[in-house]
Design an enzyme around this catalytic site. Sequence first.
Site: not given
Ligand SMILES: NC(=O)c1ccc[n+]([C@@H]2O[C@H](COP(=O)([O-])OP(=O)(O)OC[C@H]3O[C@@H](n4cnc5c(N)ncnc54)[C@H](OP(=O)(O)O)[C@@H]3O)[C@@H](O)[C@H]2O)c1
Length: 413
Positions: A22, A97, A196
Amino acid sequence: MSAEQPAQAGTFNVGLLGYGTVGAAFAELLQDRAQEIKGLTGREPRLTGVLRRDSGSYADILEGSDVIVELMGGVEPAREYVLAALLSGRHVVTANKLLLSQHGEELIAAAAKGGAQLLFEASVAGVVPVVRVLEQSLAGSHIERVHGIVNGTTNFILSEMERGLSYAEALAEAQSKGFAEADPSDDVSGRDAAAKMAILARLAFGAPVHLDEVPFEGIEQLQGDDLAYARELGLGLKLIGTAERRDGGLSVRVHPAFLYSGHPLASIGGSFNAVTVESEAITEVTMSGPGAGGPQTASAVLGDLVSAMLPPTGRRAPVKRLPLLTDIESAFYLHMDVADRPGVLAGVTQALGEHGVSIKSVLQRGMGESARLVMVTHPVLESSMSAAVARVAEFDFVRAPPRTIRVIEEEFV
Ligand SMILES: NC(=O)c1ccc[n+]([C@@H]2O[C@H](COP(=O)([O-])OP(=O)(O)OC[C@H]3O[C@@H](n4cnc5c(N)ncnc54)[C@H](OP(=O)(O)O)[C@@H]3O)[C@@H](O)[C@H]2O)c1
């Protein structure tokens, strides 16, 4: 991107935490739409810092930002960072969430204390604008009930099972298409949907609801033949989150449920999400759309960013705790594997009747070793149904533990 950029006059400085699915889509969308947003708000949004696990400094990003966009996920350190931003008066936009459903009250209090906005449209149902609708458009509607398909992964798996795939095959298909993670536990157990629904319940009823207070059941135990029998009875299966007023309290829960074909959620297939809101004033409003995905979720995040750049539209309603009820009335689908001999139906009917369970429809299928008795009951308390099923399971002619799935009775026409 990792370096923190110096602030400029006439800009609105955006600090981004997380650059994954995201976060990266949001950064791209922000760049594409910056001039359009300047036209709307008078200021140009500009990414001034990005935090990842191995790059960026939160203290520096916070210092240089007007708003923090949290797209890291997880509870810590996201909670610590969001709290610090709100208390310092910076607005926060988040899609998290898990964080909101466990620490929502603490974050809302910090936002009030810091005079900042906390915006979280993307935390529920992806791009479907249900948070804004509940918080603003329907704020005066005295909502009675919210039903939601709020997890796209499970909806996709159930749609594939309706087409005849087994649970394991449908899960593998979801993983190969990118709809399910390598570890799908939070989705298939119902926990993601429960988080949610805790958020939606707070918005709909102004009552704090914690993730731990939302009972949830997932889809891992479902059998393909349940879907086939239910189809014969005119029912389709969904993982349904419900938040509703009942007897002066609330019931918030997530479980698989059969719906009749006239229900507005019955036709929502694939990875789409949908939420139906009901009240006397509005009758019923249903919103649906993509529930996840980088660009889709980023678009909801960007909408919140624009809101954060404009003057706040109003105050959040005061919070009042309401009792959370656990023993709820529901109709049930009941599946029994039985010996094919006289007296079976009469025995089952009597045992159910002793616990106040009455039968709405019955299917008998197969003979000998593969005889099946499938029923839909009229609404009954869950505790009565459990007691009735325990009694039925004791009969020597019942050859495997009976299976139950709730049925949502209302038929909308
Ligand atoms: N994916 C979806 O379709 C979707 C839909 C609705 C809501 N969401 C919500 O959106 C949020 C992000 O989801 P995502 O799918 O984009 O996750 P993701 O692809 O796993 O990306 C997470 C990002 O956060 C960084 N990160 C995680 N822990 C960290 C820490 N302790 N310190 C610094 N950086 C950290 C990671 O760093 P690195 O790049 O270094 O690994 C990565 O860049 C979540 O809350 C999820 O529930 C996602």
